[in-house]
Design a protein around this motif. Structure first.
Motif, PDB file in Angstrom:
ATOM      1  N   GLY A 103      -5.802   2.960  10.160  1.00  0.00           N
ATOM      2  CA  GLY A 103      -5.403   2.304   8.901  1.00  0.00           C
ATOM      3  C   GLY A 103      -6.476   2.508   7.851  1.00  0.00           C
ATOM      4  O   GLY A 103      -6.923   1.579   7.190  1.00  0.00           O
ATOM      5  N   TRP A 155       0.807  -1.234   0.000  1.00  0.00           N
ATOM      6  CA  TRP A 155       0.000   0.000   0.000  1.00  0.00           C
ATOM      7  C   TRP A 155       0.828   1.267   0.000  1.00  0.00           C
ATOM      8  O   TRP A 155       0.295   2.352  -0.059  1.00  0.00           O
ATOM      9  CB  TRP A 155      -0.931   0.013   1.226  1.00  0.00           C
ATOM     10  CG  TRP A 155      -1.883  -1.102   1.205  1.00  0.00           C
ATOM     11  CD1 TRP A 155      -2.905  -1.266   0.302  1.00  0.00           C
ATOM     12  CD2 TRP A 155      -1.917  -2.233   2.068  1.00  0.00           C
ATOM     13  NE1 TRP A 155      -3.555  -2.429   0.577  1.00  0.00           N
ATOM     14  CE2 TRP A 155      -2.975  -3.034   1.655  1.00  0.00           C
ATOM     15  CE3 TRP A 155      -1.157  -2.635   3.154  1.00  0.00           C
ATOM     16  CZ2 TRP A 155      -3.298  -4.221   2.275  1.00  0.00           C
ATOM     17  CZ3 TRP A 155      -1.469  -3.804   3.786  1.00  0.00           C
ATOM     18  CH2 TRP A 155      -2.527  -4.583   3.346  1.00  0.00           C
ATOM     19  N   ARG A 198     -10.843  -1.243   9.739  1.00  0.00           N
ATOM     20  CA  ARG A 198     -11.338  -2.253   8.790  1.00  0.00           C
ATOM     21  C   ARG A 198     -10.150  -2.875   8.051  1.00  0.00           C
ATOM     22  O   ARG A 198      -9.448  -2.189   7.333  1.00  0.00           O
ATOM     23  CB  ARG A 198     -12.333  -1.618   7.810  1.00  0.00           C
ATOM     24  CG  ARG A 198     -13.095  -2.647   7.004  1.00  0.00           C
ATOM     25  CD  ARG A 198     -14.084  -1.991   6.060  1.00  0.00           C
ATOM     26  NE  ARG A 198     -13.436  -1.417   4.904  1.00  0.00           N
ATOM     27  CZ  ARG A 198     -14.091  -0.872   3.863  1.00  0.00           C
ATOM     28  NH1 ARG A 198     -15.410  -0.832   3.881  1.00  0.00           N
ATOM     29  NH2 ARG A 198     -13.439  -0.368   2.845  1.00  0.00           N
ATOM     30  N   ASN A 199      -9.976  -4.152   8.259  1.00  0.00           N
ATOM     31  CA  ASN A 199      -8.931  -4.930   7.560  1.00  0.00           C
ATOM     32  C   ASN A 199      -7.531  -4.352   7.739  1.00  0.00           C
ATOM     33  O   ASN A 199      -6.784  -4.203   6.771  1.00  0.00           O
ATOM     34  CB  ASN A 199      -9.278  -5.072   6.063  1.00  0.00           C
ATOM     35  CG  ASN A 199     -10.509  -5.929   5.866  1.00  0.00           C
ATOM     36  OD1 ASN A 199     -10.878  -6.683   6.766  1.00  0.00           O
ATOM     37  ND2 ASN A 199     -11.146  -5.819   4.722  1.00  0.00           N
ATOM     38  N   ASP A 239      -3.008   6.462   8.626  1.00  0.00           N
ATOM     39  CA  ASP A 239      -2.519   5.318   7.853  1.00  0.00           C
ATOM     40  C   ASP A 239      -1.008   5.452   7.741  1.00  0.00           C
ATOM     41  O   ASP A 239      -0.483   6.560   7.692  1.00  0.00           O
ATOM     42  CB  ASP A 239      -3.154   5.282   6.452  1.00  0.00           C
ATOM     43  CG  ASP A 239      -3.065   3.912   5.815  1.00  0.00           C
ATOM     44  OD1 ASP A 239      -4.097   3.204   5.769  1.00  0.00           O
ATOM     45  OD2 ASP A 239      -1.952   3.529   5.371  1.00  0.00           O
ATOM     46  N   ILE A 240      -0.335   4.321   7.650  1.00  0.00           N
ATOM     47  CA  ILE A 240       1.135   4.333   7.550  1.00  0.00           C
ATOM     48  C   ILE A 240       1.588   4.736   6.149  1.00  0.00           C
ATOM     49  O   ILE A 240       2.727   5.117   5.943  1.00  0.00           O
ATOM     50  CB  ILE A 240       1.699   2.950   7.953  1.00  0.00           C
ATOM     51  CG1 ILE A 240       3.176   3.026   8.311  1.00  0.00           C
ATOM     52  CG2 ILE A 240       1.465   1.905   6.884  1.00  0.00           C
ATOM     53  CD1 ILE A 240       3.415   2.579   9.703  1.00  0.00           C
ATOM     54  N   ASP A 298       1.587   5.543  12.467  1.00  0.00           N
ATOM     55  CA  ASP A 298       1.612   4.103  12.703  1.00  0.00           C
ATOM     56  C   ASP A 298       0.561   3.760  13.770  1.00  0.00           C
ATOM     57  O   ASP A 298       0.576   4.348  14.862  1.00  0.00           O
ATOM     58  CB  ASP A 298       3.022   3.715  13.189  1.00  0.00           C
ATOM     59  CG  ASP A 298       3.216   2.207  13.255  1.00  0.00           C
ATOM     60  OD1 ASP A 298       2.217   1.465  13.318  1.00  0.00           O
ATOM     61  OD2 ASP A 298       4.386   1.788  13.242  1.00  0.00           O
ATOM     62  N   ALA A 299      -0.302   2.815  13.430  1.00  0.00           N
ATOM     63  CA  ALA A 299      -1.355   2.418  14.374  1.00  0.00           C
ATOM     64  C   ALA A 299      -0.779   1.853  15.668  1.00  0.00           C
ATOM     65  O   ALA A 299      -1.470   1.787  16.684  1.00  0.00           O
ATOM     66  CB  ALA A 299      -2.247   1.362  13.714  1.00  0.00           C
TER      67      ALA A 299
HETATM   68  C1  LIG Z   1      -6.392  -3.717   3.533  1.00  0.00           C
HETATM   69  S1  LIG Z   1      -6.034  -2.008   3.684  1.00  0.00           S
HETATM   70  C2  LIG Z   1      -7.553  -1.439   4.435  1.00  0.00           C
HETATM   71  C3  LIG Z   1      -7.786   0.024   4.234  1.00  0.00           C
HETATM   72  C4  LIG Z   1      -9.112   0.563   4.775  1.00  0.00           C
HETATM   73  N1  LIG Z   1      -9.230   0.377   6.229  1.00  0.00           N
HETATM   74  C5  LIG Z   1     -10.274  -0.059   4.067  1.00  0.00           C
HETATM   75  O1  LIG Z   1     -10.898  -0.969   4.636  1.00  0.00           O
HETATM   76  O2  LIG Z   1     -10.563   0.350   2.934  1.00  0.00           O
HETATM   77  C6  LIG Z   1      -4.918  -1.968   5.033  1.00  0.00           C
HETATM   78  C7  LIG Z   1      -4.427  -0.581   5.376  1.00  0.00           C
HETATM   79  O3  LIG Z   1      -3.697  -0.634   6.600  1.00  0.00           O
HETATM   80  C8  LIG Z   1      -2.608   0.247   6.492  1.00  0.00           C
HETATM   81  N2  LIG Z   1      -1.607  -0.157   7.504  1.00  0.00           N
HETATM   82  C9  LIG Z   1      -0.874  -1.283   7.535  1.00  0.00           C
HETATM   83  N3  LIG Z   1      -0.086  -1.287   8.620  1.00  0.00           N
HETATM   84  C10 LIG Z   1      -0.334  -0.134   9.294  1.00  0.00           C
HETATM   85  C11 LIG Z   1       0.153   0.448  10.492  1.00  0.00           C
HETATM   86  N4  LIG Z   1       1.081  -0.154  11.227  1.00  0.00           N
HETATM   87  N5  LIG Z   1      -0.335   1.645  10.876  1.00  0.00           N
HETATM   88  C12 LIG Z   1      -1.282   2.280  10.137  1.00  0.00           C
HETATM   89  N6  LIG Z   1      -1.783   1.781   8.987  1.00  0.00           N
HETATM   90  C13 LIG Z   1      -1.320   0.591   8.571  1.00  0.00           C
HETATM   91  C14 LIG Z   1      -2.145   0.089   5.051  1.00  0.00           C
HETATM   92  O4  LIG Z   1      -1.312   1.149   4.622  1.00  0.00           O
HETATM   93  C15 LIG Z   1      -3.476   0.017   4.329  1.00  0.00           C
HETATM   94  O5  LIG Z   1      -3.938   1.276   3.939  1.00  0.00           O
END
Ligand SMILES: C[S@@+](CC[C@H](N)C(=O)[O-])C[C@H]1O[C@@H](n2cnc3c(N)ncnc32)[C@H](O)[C@@H]1O
Length: 273
Positions: A47, A4, A115-116, A71-72, A98-99
């Motif tokens: 995220g 991503w 979500r996800n 979001d990261i 970072d979450a």
């Molecule tokens: C599968 S996507 C889901 C995006 C959104 N929540 C949705 O459902 O449309 C996963 C997201 O988590 C983010 N992500 C992954 N690790 C992360 C972290 N440590 N902190 C924040 N965001 C993170 C990714 O950059 C990506 O945008």
């Protein structure tokens, strides 16, 4: 191995936004119902990707409320800000963060959604504890994760076809990480040990739909999360794996030529103690 963080992959992610929104609608609605987002609420979208959930939240909280998406991935945050601006939704803020180390004061939010996302963090306990900390006491949190592989044949067909070529899959692959939080009992315990109460976890089903078999195969070839799974194979094994995937997918072609795969998500809810 995150797919991503690059602009190209974010653009690909956004091209598939409409179908993903449709596919994720039942789980998203359940998350929104459980968190009972009200007008004026201050909500955190953890995220948040390109902002699809944040946009829905912004409509629910209205102008008197606010939505903070983190979001990261910088391109994802840019996409969220662009979408918010295009719709005149000033109540959305979005930050690269970072979450696992949320930088908000304790008790900032009425509710949070993820979500996800939780499957992709290395430190689940730290992430959940951080989300609980930034919620007000009694604040509501709903997360969506991928359910058991047995309930998601699209993914199990891909994984089995690659393993069928005698290939060991790297557990860091995004597709395998995405499956890490399928177990409702374990996930409920993780919520509880991070300080959430009234925790419930439930399956929500939906349909993954393609206009035809070739459209389904195109997504296997184009989506990095899937193409990464067979990247390490020889050309011959790759062809064999793709043939195997196509044979598996054929079982889901319906009379109208449309391919419909049942999918299931796990929606887990808790209140900050
Ligand atoms: C599968 S996507 C889901 C995006 C959104 N929540 C949705 O459902 O449309 C996963 C997201 O988590 C983010 N992500 C992954 N690790 C992360 C972290 N440590 N902190 C924040 N965001 C993170 C990714 O950059 C990506 O945008």
């Amino acid at each position: 191995m995150s797919g991503w963080s690059s602009r190209a992959e974010t653009e690909h992610w956004m091209r598939t936004a409409e179908e993903r929104a449709r596919m994720m609608a039942p789980a998203t609605e359940r998350m929104l119902a459980l968190t009972a987002i009200a007008r004026g609420a201050r909500v955190l979208d953890v995220g948040g990707g390109s902002g699809e959930v944040a946009l829905q939240l912004a409509e629910l909280v209205g102008r008197s409320g606010s939505v903070v998406a983190i979001d990261i991935s910088a391109p994802m945050i840019e996409a969220t800000l662009d979408a918010a601006r295009a719709r005149g939704l000033d109540q959305i803020e979005a930050h690269v963060a970072d979450a696992q180390s949320l930088d908000f004061s304790s008790g900032t939010f009425d509710a949070a959604l993820a979500r996800n996302v939780l499957m992709f963090v290395d430190d689940l306990h730290g992430t959940l504890s951080g989300i609980r900390r930034v919620l007000k006491r009694g604040g509501r949190f709903a997360a969506c994760t991928w359910a058991d592989l047995q309930l998601n044949p699209f993914n199990s067909i891909v994984i089995e076809a690659v393993r069928g070529q005698g290939h060991e899959l790297d557990l860091r692959l995004e597709l395998l990480r995405a499956l890490a939080l399928w177990n409702p009992v374990n996930l409920k315990r993780s919520f509880q040990s991070a300080g959430f109460v009234d925790v419930v976890s439930e399956h929500v089903t939906s349909v993954r739909r393609y206009e035809g078999l070739q459209a389904a195969m195109t997504s296997i070839r184009n989506i990095p999360m899937y193409s990464d799974v067979y990247r390490g194979l020889s050309e011959e094994d790759k062809r064999a794996a793709l043939n195997e995937i196509e044979r598996g997918f054929e079982h889901f072609v319906e009379g109208d030529g449309v391919v419909r795969f049942p999918i299931a998500s796990l929606v887990t809810f808790g209140r900050a103690a």
